[in-house]
Motif scaffolding. Structure first.
Motif, PDB file in Angstrom:
ATOM      1  N   SER A   1      35.741  46.978  56.225  1.00  0.00           N
ATOM      2  CA  SER A   1      36.845  46.874  55.276  1.00  0.00           C
ATOM      3  C   SER A   1      37.320  45.433  55.135  1.00  0.00           C
ATOM      4  O   SER A   1      37.592  44.960  54.026  1.00  0.00           O
ATOM      5  N   ALA A   2      37.416  44.716  56.252  1.00  0.00           N
ATOM      6  CA  ALA A   2      37.881  43.330  56.225  1.00  0.00           C
ATOM      7  C   ALA A   2      36.921  42.442  55.438  1.00  0.00           C
ATOM      8  O   ALA A   2      37.343  41.586  54.656  1.00  0.00           O
ATOM      9  N   MET A   3      35.618  42.630  55.630  1.00  0.00           N
ATOM     10  CA  MET A   3      34.646  41.820  54.894  1.00  0.00           C
ATOM     11  C   MET A   3      34.698  42.132  53.407  1.00  0.00           C
ATOM     12  O   MET A   3      34.622  41.222  52.563  1.00  0.00           O
ATOM     13  N   LEU A   4      34.846  43.391  53.055  1.00  0.00           N
ATOM     14  CA  LEU A   4      34.950  43.754  51.643  1.00  0.00           C
ATOM     15  C   LEU A   4      36.213  43.166  51.020  1.00  0.00           C
ATOM     16  O   LEU A   4      36.220  42.787  49.844  1.00  0.00           O
ATOM     17  N   LEU A   5      37.276  43.078  51.806  1.00  0.00           N
ATOM     18  CA  LEU A   5      38.502  42.442  51.319  1.00  0.00           C
ATOM     19  C   LEU A   5      38.260  40.964  51.021  1.00  0.00           C
ATOM     20  O   LEU A   5      38.723  40.433  50.006  1.00  0.00           O
ATOM     21  N   VAL A   6      37.524  40.297  51.904  1.00  0.00           N
ATOM     22  CA  VAL A   6      37.180  38.892  51.683  1.00  0.00           C
ATOM     23  C   VAL A   6      36.349  38.739  50.409  1.00  0.00           C
ATOM     24  O   VAL A   6      36.570  37.830  49.602  1.00  0.00           O
ATOM     25  N   VAL A   7      35.410  39.645  50.204  1.00  0.00           N
ATOM     26  CA  VAL A   7      34.491  39.538  49.068  1.00  0.00           C
ATOM     27  C   VAL A   7      35.212  39.735  47.738  1.00  0.00           C
ATOM     28  O   VAL A   7      34.993  38.992  46.775  1.00  0.00           O
ATOM     29  N   TYR A   8      36.078  40.715  47.671  1.00  0.00           N
ATOM     30  CA  TYR A   8      36.733  41.057  46.407  1.00  0.00           C
ATOM     31  C   TYR A   8      38.035  40.294  46.156  1.00  0.00           C
ATOM     32  O   TYR A   8      38.536  40.279  45.038  1.00  0.00           O
ATOM     33  N   SER A   9      38.605  39.682  47.172  1.00  0.00           N
ATOM     34  CA  SER A   9      39.925  39.089  47.029  1.00  0.00           C
ATOM     35  C   SER A   9      39.919  37.919  46.055  1.00  0.00           C
ATOM     36  O   SER A   9      39.017  37.067  46.070  1.00  0.00           O
ATOM     37  N   GLY A  10      40.959  37.862  45.223  1.00  0.00           N
ATOM     38  CA  GLY A  10      41.136  36.739  44.318  1.00  0.00           C
ATOM     39  C   GLY A  10      42.259  35.822  44.751  1.00  0.00           C
ATOM     40  O   GLY A  10      42.600  34.880  44.032  1.00  0.00           O
ATOM     41  N   ASP A  11      42.851  36.078  45.938  1.00  0.00           N
ATOM     42  CA  ASP A  11      43.950  35.274  46.462  1.00  0.00           C
ATOM     43  C   ASP A  11      43.570  34.787  47.857  1.00  0.00           C
ATOM     44  O   ASP A  11      43.103  35.567  48.697  1.00  0.00           O
ATOM     45  N   LEU A  12      43.757  33.506  48.097  1.00  0.00           N
ATOM     46  CA  LEU A  12      43.302  32.917  49.354  1.00  0.00           C
ATOM     47  C   LEU A  12      44.040  33.463  50.569  1.00  0.00           C
ATOM     48  O   LEU A  12      43.452  33.584  51.653  1.00  0.00           O
ATOM     49  N   MET A  13      45.306  33.796  50.440  1.00  0.00           N
ATOM     50  CA  MET A  13      46.038  34.319  51.590  1.00  0.00           C
ATOM     51  C   MET A  13      45.600  35.738  51.925  1.00  0.00           C
ATOM     52  O   MET A  13      45.506  36.109  53.096  1.00  0.00           O
ATOM     53  N   VAL A  14      45.325  36.537  50.900  1.00  0.00           N
ATOM     54  CA  VAL A  14      44.798  37.879  51.160  1.00  0.00           C
ATOM     55  C   VAL A  14      43.395  37.773  51.754  1.00  0.00           C
ATOM     56  O   VAL A  14      43.032  38.522  52.665  1.00  0.00           O
ATOM     57  N   LEU A  15      42.612  36.827  51.250  1.00  0.00           N
ATOM     58  CA  LEU A  15      41.290  36.573  51.833  1.00  0.00           C
ATOM     59  C   LEU A  15      41.421  36.209  53.305  1.00  0.00           C
ATOM     60  O   LEU A  15      40.630  36.658  54.152  1.00  0.00           O
ATOM     61  N   LEU A  16      42.429  35.416  53.621  1.00  0.00           N
ATOM     62  CA  LEU A  16      42.641  35.007  55.012  1.00  0.00           C
ATOM     63  C   LEU A  16      42.946  36.206  55.906  1.00  0.00           C
ATOM     64  O   LEU A  16      42.554  36.222  57.079  1.00  0.00           O
ATOM     65  N   VAL A  17      43.620  37.206  55.371  1.00  0.00           N
ATOM     66  CA  VAL A  17      43.901  38.415  56.158  1.00  0.00           C
ATOM     67  C   VAL A  17      42.590  39.082  56.586  1.00  0.00           C
ATOM     68  O   VAL A  17      42.383  39.411  57.760  1.00  0.00           O
ATOM     69  N   GLY A  18      41.696  39.291  55.618  1.00  0.00           N
ATOM     70  CA  GLY A  18      40.394  39.868  55.971  1.00  0.00           C
ATOM     71  C   GLY A  18      39.613  38.975  56.915  1.00  0.00           C
ATOM     72  O   GLY A  18      38.945  39.447  57.842  1.00  0.00           O
ATOM     73  N   TRP A  19      39.700  37.674  56.700  1.00  0.00           N
ATOM     74  CA  TRP A  19      39.020  36.668  57.540  1.00  0.00           C
ATOM     75  C   TRP A  19      39.456  36.818  59.004  1.00  0.00           C
ATOM     76  O   TRP A  19      38.627  36.810  59.916  1.00  0.00           O
TER      77      TRP A  19
END
Length: 663
Positions: free
Chosen positions: A124-142
């Motif tokens: 789920s975290a990796m998919l969040l990184v892949v689809y995210s269009g916001d860097l802070m949300v991407l950081l959460v998955g990261w």
């Protein structure tokens, strides 16, 4: 249902599966396996649907403000272009295969419920990184991937190797995440938003104030997450975790996240020529160094770990020459054959009872015990060695072709120096990759000696997955024609010059390694197995007993005997002992960072104990002494008290007379 809604469900379903598994796993064991397999499978179906609807056309964008911040807004945003759509499919395929494989591989593991839930959360975290269009949300998955890797690498926490490896993975990646976070804040400050589209717009308009500094800060985080030099040392030790976890980390999550991040924000790095050259140097050192190290490893999983580091170097090299299409093409192809390599290695380890290639080389007929693993692993190794027509040939040639274009000045997407660095080290690594792939295949499946142990057939859930992954490992490279429509439109067709050079060098690596193996095998057959002592270079603590799941000893019933049948020792010569320990980089880090921190901690301890505690003890000692003196005066004897009273009266009278007389 709209494409945006489907895209939201892709990371959400594995997350819900993970949460449910963690809550109900122990109380409802019958639901554990369905909860492990069905959510990622459903997520895969939705990811394929999203990819079909996106079709390589215009990016899908959607956003809503998460919460007012008073300054730079943080938004729940989706940005799905061709890169994101295909990488999400890769993540879904590998995660589903890993979960199915794990139902057989860890069937007797008492901690399987938490393991399965963490794998789903990782997905789920990796998919969040892949689809995210916001860097802070991407950081959460990261960051969620970082904590998941900590728990999964340390799954066998009873062993000190697993505990140390999980801590090392967590700390090294966090070391890179600190400057990475600063770089994200710098980007958002210049762009006025964490939205990726806004950041790229700012870069295009020249609004990035310190592009080199920002790019280098971001590269630190990428180096930690994607195991690039110099923060790659955690990945080989992470092999202490279960093999399916290794397949997930190496093929579709964690290490792929850093490469994907650079591909998504490549214009940020292209804004600085210096950053592109630094990335090229990182890629070159990563490729060549990992190739040499892989050729010296005895643990089959550590060979594959260094192989992953080398292939990540190729991807970083493609990005360093400004071709993110080639980078993601290799990421997708590598994801398929590397997942297959690790899962097949798990079958081999499970059957042989050892991780040691030296021990396997003393087993006759191991390939007959595991025919599915033998044939599928052969396909994957050919793809790894970039032998045509396997998938690795086309994706690796796309990288070398892009480097050749930059080196010869046919494109200006990157500095010419970056092109030459990637091209030369990439060709050199082609020889090394073919050499260690051939070595692994020969030692694992063409041993000479005692008959391999027979542990019976492997579960169908383990062997069926291997054949599923063998298909893209063989055929995915042939998609180089339509793939540019999903990427930047750049041609991915193999270039004649680099194709001939790369394939020729790979064949040279195969032939030389085979000749060295024939020579060393002839020598090894003269030495009885029981007479061979453990080689001083070997660290038995790094050999993880994958047969823990079947309650077998780490090395089976066979003595651990590296050499003399190892062609890697003959090929590397005196360099072997240095390559076997990763060129002592861990020792360098220990001297530069660990020892100073330990010395500082000891100094603080000394000051606390000998200085601060001394003052505290002194402050308590004075009242204690006064109390002791007063306590001795309180005897309880009335005569003593009267005598003291009279004596005091006399003293006072005498003193008064003296004063009066003096007056």
């Amino acid at each position: 249902m709209t494409t945006t809604t489907l895209a939201v469900l892709v990371p959400l379903l594995p997350f819900l599966g993970a949460a449910t598994g963690l809550l109900l796993g122990r109380s409802s064991p019958g639901f554990v396996r369905p909860l492990a397999v069905l959510p990622p499978l459903a997520s895969l179906v939705l990811a394929v649907t999203v990819a079909v609807r996106q079709g390589g056309g215009q990016a899908i964008d959607a956003h809503t403000e998460l919460t007012p911040t008073g300054s730079v807004p943080i938004e729940l945003a989706l940005h799905i272009d061709g890169f994101a759509a295909l990488v999400a499919v890769l993540v879904g395929v590998v995660a589903t295969c890993v979960q199915i494989y794990s139902t057989g591989y860890l069937r007797d593991d008492p901690r399987y419920p938490s393991y399965a839930a963490l794998v789903s959360l990782f997905t789920s975290a990796m998919l969040l990184v892949v689809y995210s269009g916001d860097l802070m949300v991407l950081l959460v998955g990261w960051e969620i991937m970082g904590i998941c890797s900590y728990f999964l690498v340390g799954h066998y926490w009873e062993t000190p190797q697993a505990r140390a490896a999980s801590l090392k993975a967590f700390l090294v990646t966090k070391l890179g995440d600190v400057p990475f976070l600063i770089g994200l804040f710098a980007l958002a400050t210049d762009a006025g938003s964490f939205r990726i589209t806004s950041v790229l717009g700012t870069v295009a308009s020249g609004g990035l104030h310190h592009p080199t500094l920002v790019a280098l800060l971001l590269l630190a985080g990428v180096a930690g997450k994607s195991a690039l030099f110099p923060l790659h040392t955690w990945l080989p030790d992470a092999m202490a975790g279960p093999t399916p976890v290794s397949a997930l980390i190496h093929a579709a999550t964690m290490v792929a996240a850093g490469i994907y991040f650079v591909a998504r924000l490549l214009p940020v790095f292209q804004a600085s020529s210096a950053a592109m050259v630094v990335l090229a140097v990182m890629a070159g050192v990563t490729m060549a160094g990992s190739g040499l190290a892989a050729l010296a490893q005895d643990d089959i999983k550590r060979v594959l770990a260094y192989s992953t580091i080398g292939q990540l170097g190729y991807m970083a090299g493609a990005l360093a020459v400004g071709d993110r299409g080639a980078a993601v093409f290799h990421l997708l192809a590598h994801g398929a054959f590397k997942a297959l390599l690790f899962l097949a290695a798990g079958v081999v380890i499970h059957a042989s009872g050892t991780n040691s290639l030296a021990v396997m080389s003393r087993m006759k007929g191991l390939r007959n015990r595991v025919p599915d693993a033998y044939w599928t692993m052969t396909v994957a190794l050919l793809a790894l060695a970039a032998i045509p027509p396997f998938s690795g040939f086309f994706s690796k040639e796309a990288v070398l072709g892009a480097a050749e274009h930059v080196a010869t000045g046919h494109t200006e997407h990157a500095p010419g120096a970056a092109g030459w660095i990637v091209l030369i080290t990439g060709l050199a690594t082609a020889v090394l990759t073919a050499a260690y792939a051939t070595r692994l295949w020969l030692l694992a499946f063409h041993g000479q000696g005692t008959e391999a142990p027979d542990h019976g057939r492997q579960p169908v859930t383990m062997t069926a997955v291997l054949w599923v992954l063998a298909v893209p490992s063989l055929a995915f490279g042939l998609t180089y024609g339509p793939l540019p429509d999903w990427f930047d439109g750049r041609d991915l067709t193999p270039v004649l010059t680099t194709s001939v050079l790369g394939t020729g060098l790979a064949l040279v690596g195969v032939i030389i390694t085979y000749g060295a193996w024939r020579h060393t095998t002839a020598m090894a057959l003269r030495v009885p197995l029981g007479a061979v002592a453990a080689h001083p270079d070997a660290d038995a603590g790094l050999v993880e007993a994958e047969a823990i799941a079947s309650h077998e000893p780490a090395f089976g019933d066979v003595a651990y005997a590296p050499d003399p049948a190892d062609p890697g020792r003959l090929l590397l010569g005196p360099l072997h002992r240095h390559a076997a320990v990763g060129f002592h980089l861990d020792a360098v880090y220990h001297a530069l960072f660990v020892r100073p921190v330990q010395a500082g901690a000891q100094l603080v301890r000394f000051l606390d104990r000998e200085v601060v505690d001394t003052y505290v003890r002194g402050a308590g000692a004075l009242p204690r002494w006064l109390g002791t003196a007063v306590r001795r005066a309180q005897t309880g004897n009335v005569q003593t008290y009267v005598s003291a009273l009279l004596a005091g009266t006399v003293v006072l009278v005498v003193a008064a007379v003296l004063v009066a007389t003096g007056a």
